[in-house]
Design a protein around this motif. Sequence first.
Motif, PDB file in Angstrom:
ATOM      1  N   VAL A 150     -41.938  74.485  33.519  1.00 36.94           N
ATOM      2  CA  VAL A 150     -42.428  75.576  32.586  1.00 36.94           C
ATOM      3  C   VAL A 150     -43.425  75.269  31.732  1.00 36.94           C
ATOM      4  N   ILE A 151     -44.644  75.973  31.747  1.00 37.21           N
ATOM      5  CA  ILE A 151     -45.755  76.014  30.724  1.00 37.21           C
ATOM      6  C   ILE A 151     -45.828  76.905  29.826  1.00 37.21           C
ATOM      7  N   LEU A 152     -45.834  76.771  28.682  1.00 40.00           N
ATOM      8  CA  LEU A 152     -45.756  78.085  27.822  1.00 40.00           C
ATOM      9  C   LEU A 152     -47.293  78.088  27.405  1.00 40.00           C
ATOM     10  N   VAL A 153     -47.932  79.385  27.608  1.00 35.88           N
ATOM     11  CA  VAL A 153     -49.346  79.575  27.444  1.00 35.88           C
ATOM     12  C   VAL A 153     -49.717  79.982  26.008  1.00 35.88           C
ATOM     13  N   HIS A 154     -50.821  79.761  25.718  1.00 35.23           N
ATOM     14  CA  HIS A 154     -51.244  79.915  24.287  1.00 35.23           C
ATOM     15  C   HIS A 154     -50.240  79.788  23.239  1.00 35.23           C
ATOM     16  N   PRO A 155     -49.495  79.014  23.034  1.00 38.37           N
ATOM     17  CA  PRO A 155     -48.840  79.122  21.904  1.00 38.37           C
ATOM     18  C   PRO A 155     -49.057  79.243  20.579  1.00 38.37           C
ATOM     19  N   GLU A 156     -50.491  79.019  20.411  1.00 41.79           N
ATOM     20  CA  GLU A 156     -51.103  79.057  19.045  1.00 41.79           C
ATOM     21  C   GLU A 156     -50.905  80.598  18.576  1.00 41.79           C
ATOM     22  N   ARG A 157     -50.640  81.583  19.503  1.00 42.87           N
ATOM     23  CA  ARG A 157     -50.795  82.911  19.367  1.00 42.87           C
ATOM     24  C   ARG A 157     -49.551  83.446  18.538  1.00 42.87           C
ATOM     25  N   PHE A 158     -48.435  82.662  18.693  1.00 44.35           N
ATOM     26  CA  PHE A 158     -47.087  82.907  18.352  1.00 44.35           C
ATOM     27  C   PHE A 158     -46.616  82.250  17.050  1.00 44.35           C
ATOM     28  N   LEU A 159     -47.573  81.566  16.456  1.00 40.58           N
ATOM     29  CA  LEU A 159     -47.077  80.842  15.221  1.00 40.58           C
ATOM     30  C   LEU A 159     -47.220  81.680  13.760  1.00 40.58           C
ATOM     31  N   TYR A 160     -46.856  82.752  14.012  1.00 38.57           N
ATOM     32  CA  TYR A 160     -46.835  83.773  12.566  1.00 38.57           C
ATOM     33  C   TYR A 160     -45.749  83.788  11.968  1.00 38.57           C
ATOM     34  N   SER A 161     -44.896  82.912  12.224  1.00 39.14           N
ATOM     35  CA  SER A 161     -43.590  83.099  11.333  1.00 39.14           C
ATOM     36  C   SER A 161     -42.848  81.672  11.615  1.00 39.14           C
ATOM     37  N   ASN A 162     -41.909  81.300  10.538  1.00 33.48           N
ATOM     38  CA  ASN A 162     -41.349  79.911  10.631  1.00 33.48           C
ATOM     39  C   ASN A 162     -40.103  79.830  11.523  1.00 33.48           C
ATOM     40  N   GLY A 163     -39.608  80.971  11.973  1.00 35.28           N
ATOM     41  CA  GLY A 163     -38.793  81.132  12.994  1.00 35.28           C
ATOM     42  C   GLY A 163     -39.166  80.719  14.279  1.00 35.28           C
ATOM     43  N   ASN A 164     -40.414  81.332  14.638  1.00 35.01           N
ATOM     44  CA  ASN A 164     -41.106  81.175  15.908  1.00 35.01           C
ATOM     45  C   ASN A 164     -41.561  79.665  15.883  1.00 35.01           C
ATOM     46  N   LYS A 165     -42.133  79.068  14.972  1.00 32.11           N
ATOM     47  CA  LYS A 165     -42.647  77.655  14.905  1.00 32.11           C
ATOM     48  C   LYS A 165     -41.283  76.827  15.048  1.00 32.11           C
ATOM     49  N   LYS A 166     -40.290  76.935  14.571  1.00 37.67           N
ATOM     50  CA  LYS A 166     -39.044  76.149  14.775  1.00 37.67           C
ATOM     51  C   LYS A 166     -38.633  76.316  16.104  1.00 37.67           C
ATOM     52  N   LEU A 167     -38.460  77.330  16.676  1.00 37.29           N
ATOM     53  CA  LEU A 167     -38.097  77.490  18.210  1.00 37.29           C
ATOM     54  C   LEU A 167     -38.909  77.154  19.106  1.00 37.29           C
ATOM     55  N   LEU A 168     -40.315  77.085  18.878  1.00 30.88           N
ATOM     56  CA  LEU A 168     -41.423  76.571  19.746  1.00 30.88           C
ATOM     57  C   LEU A 168     -41.125  74.847  19.662  1.00 30.88           C
ATOM     58  N   TRP A 169     -41.085  74.337  18.679  1.00 32.96           N
ATOM     59  CA  TRP A 169     -40.923  72.964  18.670  1.00 32.96           C
ATOM     60  C   TRP A 169     -39.609  72.575  19.432  1.00 32.96           C
ATOM     61  N   SER A 170     -38.539  73.248  19.073  1.00 35.14           N
ATOM     62  CA  SER A 170     -37.372  73.130  19.751  1.00 35.14           C
ATOM     63  C   SER A 170     -37.565  72.910  21.287  1.00 35.14           C
ATOM     64  N   MET A 171     -38.221  74.033  21.836  1.00 33.71           N
ATOM     65  CA  MET A 171     -38.475  74.065  23.132  1.00 33.71           C
ATOM     66  C   MET A 171     -39.454  73.065  23.806  1.00 33.71           C
ATOM     67  N   ALA A 172     -40.425  72.399  22.880  1.00 34.41           N
ATOM     68  CA  ALA A 172     -41.122  71.385  23.191  1.00 34.41           C
ATOM     69  C   ALA A 172     -40.468  70.100  23.403  1.00 34.41           C
ATOM     70  N   GLU A 173     -39.196  70.147  22.864  1.00 33.80           N
ATOM     71  CA  GLU A 173     -38.599  68.752  22.951  1.00 33.80           C
ATOM     72  C   GLU A 173     -38.135  68.563  24.284  1.00 33.80           C
TER      73      GLU A 173
END
Length: 248
Positions: A150-173
């Motif tokens: 899996v490749i998450l495309v343009h993740p920079e577009r979804f970092l508009y909330s702390n919740g999304n940031k937390k889940l993104l970095w969790s998926m990036a693990e």
Amino acid sequence: MADNLKIVDLHTHILPKMDDGSDSIETSLAILHTLWNDGVDVVCATSHYYRERETVEEFVERRSRSAASLRKAIRKVTKEGQESMAGNGLPVFFAGAETAFFSGISECDRLNDLCLEGTRTLMLEMPFREWTGMEHGEVISLVLDRGLDVILVHPERFLYSNGNKKLLWSMAELPVGLQVNADTLIDWRTRRTGLKLLKETQIPLLGTDAHNMTTRAPHMKEARAVIAKKLGSGFLQQMDEMATEYLP
């Protein structure tokens, strides 16, 4: 950089009349010419796929026709270039999809058809809203249960909330790639965010997300120059090596 190391554009909309990207063969060829001149060897043609608009079967049929028409045009151009000694080279392209997340995606039995052809590489666009544990769980299942790359495309577009940031970095693990858009890196307003994503994830990747030659043109050369300057040429080479792992 090693002479045989390929430069890959993982995210484009070059297939003609598939989505809001290229509107013609001529536009597609112009994008490919630009990418070739920027040193790109391989292009991933990742047309939008939306579950609510069509079935996977319908999408694949349309994609097959569009890809065939573009490949025919490429053969003609490269043949004419060889005959005229003009050297009209073009990158190789592989068809795939930019698959918009949908509920139940991890159980879809046709996901392989949405992967980059000849691979298990799924380019996944997350929802443009606040994410929940449901999205997080589906991505985990795609990777660990389905065994997809899996490749998450343009993740920079979804970092508009702390919740999304937390889940993104969790998926990036997980062994999940984060593909930052080239335009994010060449715009001073978003450059810091893009560089941070690349620097702090285990699988940093790059794509132009090119749609046309005007408002959303490919800027691979400029983006690579930013990465080399800010993160180092060695980091850029490692990114290139990682990108090739997702190819056929």
